[in-house]
Structures are given as structure tokens and as C-alpha cells.
Design a protein around this motif. Structure first.
Motif, PDB file in Angstrom:
ATOM      1  N   ARG B  82       0.825  -1.205   0.000  1.00 14.78           N
ATOM      2  CA  ARG B  82       0.000   0.000   0.000  1.00 14.78           C
ATOM      3  C   ARG B  82       0.858   1.253   0.000  1.00 14.78           C
ATOM      4  N   ARG B  83       1.866   1.226   0.873  1.00 17.25           N
ATOM      5  CA  ARG B  83       2.739   2.385   1.001  1.00 17.25           C
ATOM      6  C   ARG B  83       3.515   2.651  -0.286  1.00 17.25           C
ATOM      7  N   THR B  84       4.013   1.587  -0.863  1.00 16.91           N
ATOM      8  CA  THR B  84       4.728   1.721  -2.135  1.00 16.91           C
ATOM      9  C   THR B  84       3.821   2.347  -3.187  1.00 16.91           C
ATOM     10  N   GLY B  85       2.588   1.841  -3.216  1.00 18.99           N
ATOM     11  CA  GLY B  85       1.642   2.362  -4.186  1.00 18.99           C
ATOM     12  C   GLY B  85       1.367   3.835  -3.979  1.00 18.99           C
ATOM     13  N   LEU B  86       1.214   4.194  -2.714  1.00 19.94           N
ATOM     14  CA  LEU B  86       0.937   5.591  -2.385  1.00 19.94           C
ATOM     15  C   LEU B  86       2.108   6.479  -2.784  1.00 19.94           C
ATOM     16  N   LEU B  87       3.314   6.010  -2.500  1.00 12.85           N
ATOM     17  CA  LEU B  87       4.493   6.819  -2.812  1.00 12.85           C
ATOM     18  C   LEU B  87       4.602   7.096  -4.314  1.00 12.85           C
ATOM     19  N   HIS B  88       4.232   6.124  -5.113  1.00 12.37           N
ATOM     20  CA  HIS B  88       4.401   6.306  -6.552  1.00 12.37           C
ATOM     21  C   HIS B  88       3.090   6.543  -7.294  1.00 12.37           C
ATOM     22  N   HIS B  89       2.016   6.631  -6.511  1.00 14.00           N
ATOM     23  CA  HIS B  89       0.701   6.847  -7.114  1.00 14.00           C
ATOM     24  C   HIS B  89       0.324   5.704  -8.051  1.00 14.00           C
ATOM     25  N   VAL B  90       0.401   4.510  -7.504  1.00 20.18           N
ATOM     26  CA  VAL B  90      -0.004   3.311  -8.226  1.00 20.18           C
ATOM     27  C   VAL B  90      -0.936   2.522  -7.315  1.00 20.18           C
ATOM     28  N   GLU B  91      -1.918   1.903  -7.914  1.00 28.70           N
ATOM     29  CA  GLU B  91      -2.830   1.051  -7.155  1.00 28.70           C
ATOM     30  C   GLU B  91      -2.077  -0.093  -6.484  1.00 28.70           C
ATOM     31  N   PRO B  92      -2.372  -0.335  -5.200  1.00 31.13           N
ATOM     32  CA  PRO B  92      -1.713  -1.439  -4.505  1.00 31.13           C
ATOM     33  C   PRO B  92      -1.826  -2.750  -5.281  1.00 31.13           C
ATOM     34  N   LYS B  93      -2.977  -2.954  -5.878  1.00 30.03           N
ATOM     35  CA  LYS B  93      -3.188  -4.179  -6.646  1.00 30.03           C
ATOM     36  C   LYS B  93      -2.183  -4.275  -7.786  1.00 30.03           C
ATOM     37  N   ARG B  94      -2.011  -3.160  -8.422  1.00 28.72           N
ATOM     38  CA  ARG B  94      -1.070  -3.100  -9.537  1.00 28.72           C
ATOM     39  C   ARG B  94       0.363  -3.308  -9.037  1.00 28.72           C
ATOM     40  N   VAL B  95       0.657  -2.717  -7.892  1.00 29.88           N
ATOM     41  CA  VAL B  95       1.989  -2.899  -7.306  1.00 29.88           C
ATOM     42  C   VAL B  95       2.253  -4.379  -7.106  1.00 29.88           C
ATOM     43  N   LYS B  96       1.234  -5.066  -6.631  1.00 28.85           N
ATOM     44  CA  LYS B  96       1.418  -6.484  -6.370  1.00 28.85           C
ATOM     45  C   LYS B  96       1.772  -7.234  -7.648  1.00 28.85           C
ATOM     46  N   GLU B  97       1.036  -6.939  -8.693  1.00 31.76           N
ATOM     47  CA  GLU B  97       1.330  -7.581  -9.974  1.00 31.76           C
ATOM     48  C   GLU B  97       2.764  -7.302 -10.413  1.00 31.76           C
ATOM     49  N   ILE B  98       3.143  -6.032 -10.263  1.00 33.23           N
ATOM     50  CA  ILE B  98       4.488  -5.623 -10.683  1.00 33.23           C
ATOM     51  C   ILE B  98       5.547  -6.361  -9.883  1.00 33.23           C
ATOM     52  N   VAL B  99       5.334  -6.414  -8.572  1.00 35.13           N
ATOM     53  CA  VAL B  99       6.294  -7.091  -7.705  1.00 35.13           C
ATOM     54  C   VAL B  99       6.437  -8.548  -8.110  1.00 35.13           C
ATOM     55  N   GLN B 100       5.314  -9.181  -8.362  1.00 35.12           N
ATOM     56  CA  GLN B 100       5.368 -10.583  -8.749  1.00 35.12           C
ATOM     57  C   GLN B 100       6.100 -10.768 -10.072  1.00 35.12           C
ATOM     58  N   GLU B 101       5.820  -9.858 -10.986  1.00 34.21           N
ATOM     59  CA  GLU B 101       6.469  -9.951 -12.283  1.00 34.21           C
ATOM     60  C   GLU B 101       7.983  -9.832 -12.146  1.00 34.21           C
ATOM     61  N   VAL B 102       8.411  -8.836 -11.359  1.00 31.56           N
ATOM     62  CA  VAL B 102       9.850  -8.626 -11.193  1.00 31.56           C
ATOM     63  C   VAL B 102      10.474  -9.807 -10.457  1.00 31.56           C
ATOM     64  N   GLN B 103       9.789 -10.271  -9.419  1.00 26.39           N
ATOM     65  CA  GLN B 103      10.341 -11.371  -8.659  1.00 26.39           C
ATOM     66  C   GLN B 103      10.503 -12.622  -9.515  1.00 26.39           C
ATOM     67  N   SER B 104       9.483 -12.913 -10.301  1.00 25.02           N
ATOM     68  CA  SER B 104       9.596 -14.112 -11.127  1.00 25.02           C
ATOM     69  C   SER B 104      10.692 -13.942 -12.169  1.00 25.02           C
ATOM     70  N   ALA B 105      11.001 -12.684 -12.493  1.00 19.07           N
ATOM     71  CA  ALA B 105      12.112 -12.458 -13.421  1.00 19.07           C
ATOM     72  C   ALA B 105      13.444 -12.696 -12.715  1.00 19.07           C
ATOM     73  N   LEU B 106      13.519 -12.250 -11.464  1.00 21.42           N
ATOM     74  CA  LEU B 106      14.782 -12.364 -10.737  1.00 21.42           C
ATOM     75  C   LEU B 106      15.056 -13.794 -10.305  1.00 21.42           C
ATOM     76  N   THR B 107      13.997 -14.528  -9.968  1.00 20.64           N
ATOM     77  CA  THR B 107      14.228 -15.871  -9.443  1.00 20.64           C
ATOM     78  C   THR B 107      14.055 -16.949 -10.498  1.00 20.64           C
ATOM     79  N   GLU B 108      12.938 -16.899 -11.212  1.00 18.67           N
ATOM     80  CA  GLU B 108      12.658 -17.980 -12.156  1.00 18.67           C
ATOM     81  C   GLU B 108      13.247 -17.724 -13.542  1.00 18.67           C
TER      82      GLU B 108
END
Lengths: 318, 318
Positions: B82-108
Motif C-alpha cells: 500500500r505504502r509503495t503504491g501511495l508513494l508512486h501513485h499506483v494502485e496497490p493491486k497493480r503494485v502487487k502484480e508488478i512485484v510478482q512480475e519482477v520477482q519471477s524475473a529475478l528468481t525464475e
DNA sequence: GCGAGGTCCTCCGCCCCTCAG
DNA sequence: CTGAGGGGCGGAGGACCTCGC
């Protein structure tokens, strides 16, 4: 709501020092499968967004840059819409829109969605607007709102830090009003790109102001919050000056390197990699610094051609 | 269609030297209302897109960079959506998607949409695929297609330039087949980011190949065209090597400057502006070049700390 | 405060087509 | 081969809401 003998408890006036994970190299991860341009884009995004620009603002700026590149191609190709579109894989129809947008920006002064110099205006201008709308003179009560009794106002003031700008303490409602006013002014200034203050945007801006220490929140138990202006300028980090210098340097370095690619005369590119003994490092850097200045002094001549030299030196990556 | 005594007239084998308006500074217009970051973005866009990347590819890369910046903030903020989303003016839901996308790029090892990943492979790899699919040995007829008689083939070959890679001349249909094959291979290599070869995309790629002089078109009067491979590498301009050097330099310069902003030890920033008499310019530049090398040599020590120095010098802007 | 879920609208990157000059 | 229309799909930015913790 209007205070009778209500007891106003104040939580610690907090400047919202949020837990920042000591993960300073969170931003240093290697981007998998990336090239130099990707790295540069990432550096740009980090700097842009951590200085308070919205996510969407960065994207808009990138899109604008791409549109300008399309426009440049359009001119180079003799104003051929179809060909330009084919070269960049864009619909001719879309190319036309883009060309018109850029042209109206270049001739009629319409604004493109750039990062427009500075931090977002709504952050930069905010302290000034506050000072103008809610001025305060020593001796007066800080709290202007009539919601509070003299005793309560006194109680509140005791908890405020000693050194504050000459601005009144305002309520949450007044804060929202200020933000509203700010957007109106900002929109007046640039008739295109109208921004509306949605709730989401408002929350974003408030958090930025709090998090940067520009605004201070004073929590009243059960009856909302008051806000005080903590600084007369918005400055997300104290590195601000250095960040600006960096970006100016990078932009100009880029320009010079582009000239070098185009084999313009009088442009020199220097790249040295070497190993230095740890104990002679300082000596080496200092000597370089002195040497460069001496060199520039030696050849300087007041009425000569203006030249600029950019240099950066440091540990090699990996 | 199958050639009886049909007369094959060839227009000049043309390498499609299109009229390029001598408007070399089309790309130099001042962006109204812009800051250093806008300038850098524009430089990036120009270099990216004029080297053959699609418009959309540049946007994707910018978006990816912004997503990575969001992910960095997410980590710094203690994995608070939520905080990340607020800081960058992005929906928390969207932040979650982004985080997952980046993580799967870094790990998988899933791929993000960077420029490197989408580096116009279809341009770079194209000549190699052609050489592999349609090899040619001296003595054989260049034209493999059975549509043409021996006489016609002879006629065609006469018009070809002397120095061509050892590859056969193919028909428009075979060219399309090649592109199709290329995309299939490319998609096999990166299972995400599937690209389909639409007609629009095909035309875009063909124009890029022609315009860069990688492929040569031979127009047959009334009966379509033949295509010859003109070079074994895709190189939009001969400046390619310099462009790569530039981008590497800028990226590394940026990295060093960032270290300087963060006040890392052993990082030095140098900026000199001065005027130089025109007649001493060359002398000055040469002396600087020699001086730097001597300095690096002086302090070099094989087992020391690896250091890198970037420098650019040239006429000041305006 | 936080996460998770749903709904809505709009823009725009892409795709395809036709027709007149 | 160009410009100028047409129609359509899907993704994603942006905003809004409620619910349970």
C-alpha cells in the motif's frame, strides 16, 4: 466537534520517520537480460520516481521522448507519414496525431507531457502557497481554526518543535483545500494537461509531503489531525543539489558523446581503465584534479571558444 | 507465372537509398519545457528507435525500468504494498502484480520486456538465418527458384553487384517465410513475450532491412521482386560501434555519478568550463589525451584496485 | 493502518480493411 | 506509394468501492 472542555491529547508530533529498510542496495540488483540503454532507463526511473514524480509521469515523459523521436524521423523522411510509421512500426494515423501534437507544442507553445524541469510543481510550490495563505507572525497563536479553545491552542503549541517557518497550523480540511487550490493554479498555468485531484492523488501528495519532512502531522486523539509546515522548501533528500548536478552532467555528457559518434570536430572521448594501489589512490585522484585545473587554466583565453569537460572516475564495476 | 519466353526486365538493382532530407539537425530542436531527464530520455529514444527498435519496444523498456524502480521502493519500504503504491501513485493491486512480475524475473528467470531481450533479434539474426537457409557456392546460379529459366537467371545475375555474401537470391514469398521462421525461433528462445508476425510488422521489418542496406531489392517488371542479401550483418549505420561505445560510456558514467551523489569514497567528479583560443584547440586536446594516459600509467599497478575514468570534452552548448 | 477483491472508464498500441489522388 | 477514412481487440493506467484483518 467545537471544543467545550474536551481534552485534547496529542500524540508525539511526528515527522513521519518511516522505517526504511537498511537495504540501500535494493536498487542495485542486476537487471537480467539488459543492455546499456536498459541500465540508463533504470537509473533515470529511480531518480525520477524517488524524487517524488508519479509513476505515470515518468511513463508520460518516456512516451513524449519517443514521440519527439518519431517527429524527428518524420522531418528527416521528408514529412512522409506512412514511411515514418513503417520505420517505427506505428500506424500512419497515429503518426499524424503525434506529429500534430509535437508541432502544436513547438509553434503554439502547447505543452508536452515532460517532467518539466523540477519536481512536480504541486510539491515544490506547496510550501510557498501555505506561507501565503496561512501566514503567521510571532506572538499570534499558531492554530487559526476556531474549533479550538485558547487553552487547547496553547497545549498544541507546546508540542511543536521550536524552529518552524512562519506559517499557521491548519486542519486536515484546510490542507485538502490547499492542495485543491494548488492544482487549480497549476492547471491555470498550463491549460492543457489538466489534472484533477482525485482522492488517490491527494493521498499520494500528502504522503510525499509528510515523508519528505516538508509537512508535519499532529495527531489529536480521536478528533483527526492538524498539520504544520516544517520547512519552506520541498526537498525529498538532502542530496537534492547533487542529484541535479548529476542529471545535468549526464545529459551534457550524453550530448558530447553523441557529437563524438557523429564525428564532430573538437570532441574528445576519454576512457581509461587501470588498477591503482590502495595507498596511492588519494594521491592519484588529487593529482588528477590539480592537473586538470592547471591544464584548463593554461589554455584558457577569455575570448576563446567556450568548451566544457566532463569527467567521472571511480571503482570499476564488478 | 512459370516463365515461358516472358521477358524479364529489371529495374536498377536498388539498395533503396531513400531521400534523406539534409535536415541533420531535425533531432536537435529544443524540447520546450524540459529538464535534464527529459533531454536524456530524448537522446535515448533517438538512439533506440533509429537503430531499429520498434516504438513500442522503447515504451516497454521504459515501463520495465519504472517497474524495477517500484520494486526497489517496495523492498526499501519493508514489502509494504500500500505504502509503495501511495508513494508512486499506483494502485496497490497493480503494485502487487508488478512485484510478482519482477520477482519471477529475478528468481525464475522469466524475461522482462527490456530492449536487450527484444533487441531487434529479427534484424540482427536475419542475415545468419538467410545464409543458413539459402547457402550459395560460387559457380551455382544465385537464383534458386524454379520460376525462372536459365536465361532469365543469367540476366538477373548480370545486374547484381560484384561483391555479395554467399547467399542465394530469393523471392518475396521466401523472404516472408524467412521472417516467419525467424519469429518462430525467437519465440522458442523466450517462451514469454510471444511475437506474432502481422503484416504490419512484416512490412516494418522489411523496410528496416532494405533501408539499412542489409537486403537488396531487385524489381522485375510486372512480376514482383527478388531479394538478395547485401551484407552478412545488420548495421543500420556504420556508426554502430561508436553508438555502442557511447551508450556503454553513458551508462557507466551515470553509475559513477550516482556513486558520487551517494558520496561513496574514491569517486571523483570533474567539471571544467573554459574558453580556448581556436588555434590552440588541437594542441590542448592532444596534450590532455597524453597527460591522462601518462597519469594512468604512472599510478597503474597490476594487483591494484580496478578503476575506470570517463571523460568527454567538446564545445559548450549554445 | 494493512491486504484482497470487485467494477468502471478511457486511452492507445496494435491489427485489419477500403478508396481517392 | 501516399494520405484519409473506416472498424475492432486487448491491455493497462487510473479511480472508485467494500470487506476482513
Amino acid at each position: 466537534m467545537q471544543g467545550a472542555n474536551r481534552i485534547v491529547f496529542l500524540s508525539m508530533a511526528k515527522q513521519l520517520q518511516h522505517v526504511v529498510i537498511p537495504c540501500a542496495d535494493a536498487r542495485l540488483f542486476k537487471i537480467p537480460n539488459s543492455c546499456a540503454i536498459d541500465q540508463i532507463l533504470y537509473q533515470l526511473a529511480l531518480n525520477t520516481m524517488s524524487s517524488g514524480h508519479r509513476y505515470g509521469a515518468f511513463l508520460d515523459a518516456a512516451i513524449t521522448a519517443a514521440k519527439l523521436a518519431i517527429y524527428a524521423t518524420y522531418l528527416e523522411q521528408g514529412k512522409n507519414l506512412r514511411r515514418t510509421g513503417l520505420l517505427h512500426h506505428v500506424e500512419p494515423k497515429r503518426v499524424k496525431e503525434i506529429v500534430q501534437e509535437v508541432q502544436s507544442a513547438l509553434t503554439e507553445g502547447k505543452l508536452l507531457k515532460t517532467l518539466a524541469s523540477e519536481e512536480p510543481k504541486y510539491l515544490i510550490c506547496f510550501p510557498h502557497l501555505w506561507l501565503k495563505q496561512y501566514p503567521w507572525n510571532p506572538g499570534q497563536p499558531r492554530v487559526g481554526s476556531s474549533e479550538f479553545s485558547a487553552a487547547e491552542k496553547n497545549q498544541i503549541e507546546k508540542i511543536l518543535p521550536a524552529q518552524l517557518p512562519n506559517a499557521g497550523v491548519i486542519t486536515a480540511f484546510q490542507l485538502t483545500e490547499l492542495l485543491q487550490l494548488l492544482l487549480v493554479e497549476s492547471n491555470k498555468h498550463s491549460p492543457s494537461n489538466q489534472i484533477v485531484l482525485s482522492e488517490a492523488l491527494e493521498e499520494h501528495i500528502k504522503l510525499r509531503l509528510l515523508e519528505s519532512g516538508t509537512v508535519m502531522q499532529i495527531e489529536l486523539m480521536g478528533v483527526g489531525s492538524l498539520y504544520a509546515l516544517a520547512r519552506t522548501t520541498y526537498s525529498p533528500k538532502d542530496k537534492r543539489e547533487r542529484v541535479y548536478s548529476m542529471l545535468d552532467d549526464v545529459a551534457d555528457f550524453f550530448r558530447l558523446m553523441q557529437s563524438w559518434v557523429d564525428e564532430q570536430p573538437d570532441v574528445l572521448r576519454g576512457l581509461e581503465t587501470f588498477n591503482v594501489a590502495p595507498e596511492r589512490k588519494q594521491e592519484a585522484l588529487q593529482e588528477l584534479d590539480v592537473m586538470l585545473q592547471a591544464w584548463a587554466d593554461k589554455y584558457h583565453q577569455d575570448d576563446g571558444l567556450p568548451m566544457v569537460l566532463h569527467m567521472a572516475i571511480g571503482p570499476e564495476e564488478e
